[in-house]
Design a protein around this motif. Structure first.
Motif, mmCIF file in Angstrom:
data_model
loop_
_atom_site.group_PDB
_atom_site.id
_atom_site.type_symbol
_atom_site.label_atom_id
_atom_site.label_comp_id
_atom_site.label_asym_id
_atom_site.label_seq_id
_atom_site.Cartn_x
_atom_site.Cartn_y
_atom_site.Cartn_z
ATOM 1 N N LEU A 7 43.992 -23.376 -18.592
ATOM 2 C CA LEU A 7 42.759 -23.717 -17.864
ATOM 3 C C LEU A 7 41.799 -22.537 -17.858
ATOM 4 O O LEU A 7 40.611 -22.668 -18.151
ATOM 5 C CB LEU A 7 43.086 -24.099 -16.414
ATOM 6 C CG LEU A 7 43.761 -25.438 -16.187
ATOM 7 C CD1 LEU A 7 43.883 -25.691 -14.693
ATOM 8 C CD2 LEU A 7 43.008 -26.563 -16.856
ATOM 9 N N ILE A 10 40.201 -22.031 -21.188
ATOM 10 C CA ILE A 10 39.143 -23.003 -21.496
ATOM 11 C C ILE A 10 37.855 -22.644 -20.774
ATOM 12 O O ILE A 10 36.770 -22.621 -21.353
ATOM 13 C CB ILE A 10 39.605 -24.431 -21.114
ATOM 14 C CG1 ILE A 10 40.705 -24.872 -22.053
ATOM 15 C CG2 ILE A 10 38.434 -25.408 -21.202
ATOM 16 C CD1 ILE A 10 41.280 -26.225 -21.727
ATOM 17 N N LEU A 11 38.008 -22.294 -19.487
ATOM 18 C CA LEU A 11 36.825 -21.913 -18.711
ATOM 19 C C LEU A 11 36.179 -20.682 -19.335
ATOM 20 O O LEU A 11 34.951 -20.598 -19.458
ATOM 21 C CB LEU A 11 37.231 -21.632 -17.258
ATOM 22 C CG LEU A 11 36.092 -21.456 -16.264
ATOM 23 C CD1 LEU A 11 35.182 -22.662 -16.266
ATOM 24 C CD2 LEU A 11 36.645 -21.234 -14.866
ATOM 25 N N PHE A 14 34.115 -21.656 -22.283
ATOM 26 C CA PHE A 14 32.815 -22.205 -21.883
ATOM 27 C C PHE A 14 31.853 -21.092 -21.491
ATOM 28 O O PHE A 14 30.678 -21.095 -21.883
ATOM 29 C CB PHE A 14 32.988 -23.173 -20.707
ATOM 30 C CG PHE A 14 33.209 -24.587 -21.136
ATOM 31 C CD1 PHE A 14 32.144 -25.346 -21.620
ATOM 32 C CD2 PHE A 14 34.473 -25.157 -21.084
ATOM 33 C CE1 PHE A 14 32.354 -26.651 -22.028
ATOM 34 C CE2 PHE A 14 34.683 -26.458 -21.488
ATOM 35 C CZ PHE A 14 33.617 -27.211 -21.968
ATOM 36 N N CYS A 15 32.383 -20.149 -20.703
ATOM 37 C CA CYS A 15 31.526 -19.074 -20.227
ATOM 38 C C CYS A 15 31.014 -18.241 -21.395
ATOM 39 O O CYS A 15 29.851 -17.840 -21.429
ATOM 40 C CB CYS A 15 32.281 -18.172 -19.250
ATOM 41 S SG CYS A 15 32.546 -18.986 -17.683
#
Lengths: 193, 196, 373
Positions: A7, A10-11, A14-15
């Motif tokens: 998780l 993945i974050l 994105f960042c």
């Protein structure tokens, strides 16, 4: 554990994508925005003291420095006045005002260039009905009427009026001090060219 | 659900301001004049449409547990990009709308629609939802601003409506005026709904 | 039907207290102040009051008709609201000002919450706050003195007796001092003299400044000024002007047992003590007469006797009322001495109105025999 790591990654992805995009956009738009800002400032100066050539003066006063512009007539090179930008916190934003004064430090005109005050109240400070109140005033008169000066405060927006008025008065005092110091030093300069 | 239905539901039936009661902060802050209201409405609509499309596109790769932070990153990035692009390429428009753009980040309509709609529906419907909700938001802001500007300034979109002798009711422009106008409008809408 | 068959154990007490009885008695108690206003400012104050009352009654009747509830305008509560509201404006106001205030007070302040007994704050004060926010130029500053009480001359516009004499000595010293002499109300003068950024600009010499401001400040509470304030020969709004007239009404209400002594006593007492302790300025030391200046001027008498004592918006318990009144007093003094407005009675009462449910909850006595949880 592995699940949470996934998780986080993945974050992170994105960042990273978002940051990269932002950095890219910033790199192409930054010089353009800066150029537009400079051009706007030039236009505003030209509007306040027309037909002049401006010379930038930067003065170091302790930690801070002040910047003002000396305006001379394009043709005759005669001293016409000074322009500068003053800023102070108003009700909900930093109110930036550009002002021009003649060589006797009398206000020629002002223009509020940056503000985010309450629309309908403080934001009315950009209106000409407000800015023209400043025309022709000496630094001593630059005070809100409630404080004993000549500026009638806008209805429901005394704080904004104070911010504009007081920032101008304080900035004029700084500019005046520097100009007078330079004038006092001038004969000496003439002797040794 | 048909495309048309998605498009029109935001206007009245599911109006984001009067019915869902989302995005109150920008509603109260920018409804002081009709011009501000339309500006804010348009800027929010633009970001809403973009974010809805984007969220709908990435809905399958975002794990459920971190969807909110991802949405926040996407929306904040969008808003910043829009802000910078406008400042660089359309400075005049940026001057009139620039004030509202940072406000959009905190506009919960955008996060609300991402969470309630875009992450469950396809791209086309999300687009329609974004346009409809944005239009509804703009409409609601304009209605509130109409009352506030006429009462508080005597003008509508800058045009003088009230006679010169009208002494404007300044409170309409202040925060309590916003709350009272909004409350009265909501009550009226609910009354009309009940009558139906 | 339900009301008719209530069964309750003895003793059964009955007195004639009813809503109309209370409301009409308060209206009667407010009449002397109106008479004084007419005496000082002419018939216009009476017309304005009537306009305010009619607007309030009409709004109440219209909304009750629309809400399809019994129209209860005869109970006098709307009359009272319209009257109190108009008492808060200048005798020189335009005719529509009391209408706007009354309509707002009744429609938003009272009926929107469900009518009599359900309003969280005093409707008349809410109406005043609305007028102040909407038309500040009509509610502050020189609006109080455009129509002068007939005994006041231009030179002592705000009823301060000695100020004009001092002003004669000051002539030539400063135009600013002159502006101060002609400012609207005694409280405004007091506020300005407390402001060091003003005092420092009277002349260039700090010692002279202190001397001048001290002299001016002392003249606020000499016997002449206090006499003007007591009888009402000062600039101000319609109802607050004469302490004497308001006290007449207050004594009537206390005698009729309609208002209770706790709220006015503790409210005015708090203001008295705090202004005695903190009200002085540099150059004019503490004086026992200074608190009299503070309790006689502004809207304190009107607020303490007629507004803070409103049944709906003040606490039910006796201790709660004391807390409420002290809170009002502290806030009033804070606003007067350090706030931006010269007067703070209305905002203090509004603020404490909102606190009332909390005060009630915290001061409610424990039922006898109940075990503490």
């Amino acid at each position: 554990m592995k699940f949470y790591l996934k998780l986080g990654l993945i974050l992170l992805a994105f960042c990273i994508v978002a940051t990269a995009l932002l950095a890219y956009v910033n790199s192409i738009t930054k010089p353009k925005i800066a150029a537009i800002k400079i051009k706007e400032a030039e236009l505003a100066r030209e509007e306040l003291i027309p037909n002049s050539a401006f010379e930038e003066v930067t003065v170091k006063t302790g930690k801070d420095s002040i910047v003002y512009y000396v305006a001379r007539d394009k043709a005759t090179k005669e001293l016409k006045g000074y322009t500068f930008t003053a800023a102070k916190i108003g009700y909900s934003s930093n109110v930036k005002t550009m002002a021009a004064m003649d060589k006797d430090f009398r206000i020629l005109g002002i223009k509020v260039v940056e503000q985010a005050e309450t629309p309908g109240l403080g934001a009315n400070c950009t209106d000409s009905t407000f800015t023209k109140k400043f025309r022709g005033l000496t630094p001593d008169q630059l005070m809100v009427d409630k404080d004993g000066g000549k500026i009638q405060s806008m209805t429901g927006a005394t704080i904004t009026t104070r911010a504009v008025t007081n920032s101008l008065r304080e900035q004029i005092a700084l500019v005046k001090k520097d100009v007078e110091a330079k004038l006092a030093a001038l004969p000496a300069q003439e002797v040794t060219p | 659900m048909s495309f048309m239905k998605e498009l029109t539901k935001g206007l009245i039936k599911e109006n984001p301001t009067f019915v869902i009661v989302l995005g109150m902060c920008p509603t109260l802050a920018t409804s002081t004049s009709v011009n501000n209201a339309i500006g804010m409405g348009m800027a929010a609509t633009f970001v809403l449409v973009c974010s809805n499309i984007m969220i709908s596109l990435i809905k399958n790769v975002t794990p459920d547990k971190i969807r909110i932070p991802v949405y926040v990153v996407v929306i904040a990035a969008f808003v910043s990009i829009v802000d910078m692009m406008m400042a660089a390429y359309v400075p005049d428009l940026h001057k009139s709308l620039g004030l509202f753009i940072p406000l959009i980040v905190v506009n919960c309509i955008i996060l609300g629609r991402a969470e309630a709609y875009a992450n469950k529906n396809n791209v086309l419907n999300s687009l329609a939802d974004g346009i409809g909700m944005g239009a509804g938001f703009t409409l609601a802001l304009t209605v509130v601003a109409t009352f506030r500007e006429i009462l508080g300034n005597g003008t509508w979109a800058g045009l003088r409506i009230m006679p010169q002798t009208y002494d404007p009711m300044l409170m309409a422009l202040l925060a309590p005026g916003a709350f009272i106008t909004l409350g009265t409008l909501m009550a009226t809408i609910n009354l009309l709904k009940e009558k139906k | 039907m339900k009301d008719k068959y209530t069964v309750s154990p003895a003793p059964h007490l009955h007195d004639r207290t009813s809503i109309p009885n209370v409301m009409w008695n308060v209206v009667i108690a407010l009449l002397p102040a109106l008479a004084f206003a007419v005496y000082y400012w002419g018939w216009r104050s009476l017309w304005l009051t009537l306009i305010g009352v009619v607007a309030a009654v009409a709004t109440e009747a219209l909304i009750q008709y629309l809400r399809k509830v019994p129209v209860t305008v005869y109970d006098g509560s709307a009359v009272l609201t319209g009257m109190l509201l108009t008492y808060n404006i200048s005798a020189d106001s335009p005719w529509w000002l009391p209408i706007m205030g009354s309509v707002f007070a009744i429609a938003i302040g009272k009926q929107a919450f469900g009518g009599l007994g359900n309003n969280p704050v005093n409707p008349a004060l809410l109406g005043r706050a609305f007028l102040l926010a909407s038309w500040p130029s009509l509610m502050t500053g020189n609006c109080w003195i455009r129509t002068l009480p007939h005994k006041l001359s231009e030179s002592s516009i705000n009823g301060i007796s000695n100020l004009s004499l001092i002003h004669a000595n000051l002539q030539g010293v400063s135009a600013k001092a002159y502006d101060l002499v002609t400012s609207a109300t005694p409280l405004k003068v007091a506020q300005t003299l407390r402001d060091s950024s003003f005092v420092n600009t009277i002349t260039t010499d700090p010692a002279t400044n202190l001397d001048i401001s001290g002299k001016m400040f002392k003249s606020l509470f000499d016997m002449g000024t206090l006499r003007s304030l007591f009888w009402g020969n000062v600039g101000g709004c319609i109802g607050e002007v004469s302490v004497f007239a308001l006290l007449l009404g207050a004594i009537y209400l206390l005698w009729k047992n309609i208002i209770e002594w706790r709220i006015p006593l503790f409210y005015i007492g708090t203001v008295f003590v705090l202004t005695f302790l903190f009200g002085g300025i540099e150059g004019a030391g503490p004086s026992i007469l200074l608190p009299f200046f503070h309790i006689f001027s502004g809207g304190l008498m009107l607020g303490a006797f007629f507004m803070a004592t409103d049944y709906t918006t003040s606490p039910l318990t006796k201790n709660g009322r004391i807390v409420f009144a002290i809170g009002c007093g502290v806030l009033t003094v804070v606003i007067r001495l350090v706030g931006g407005y010269p007067e703070g009675v209305s905002y203090s009462i509004l603020f404490m109105n909102v606190m009332t449910p909390l005060i009630d909850k915290l001061t409610m006595p424990k039922a006898f025999g109940r075990v503490k949880k």
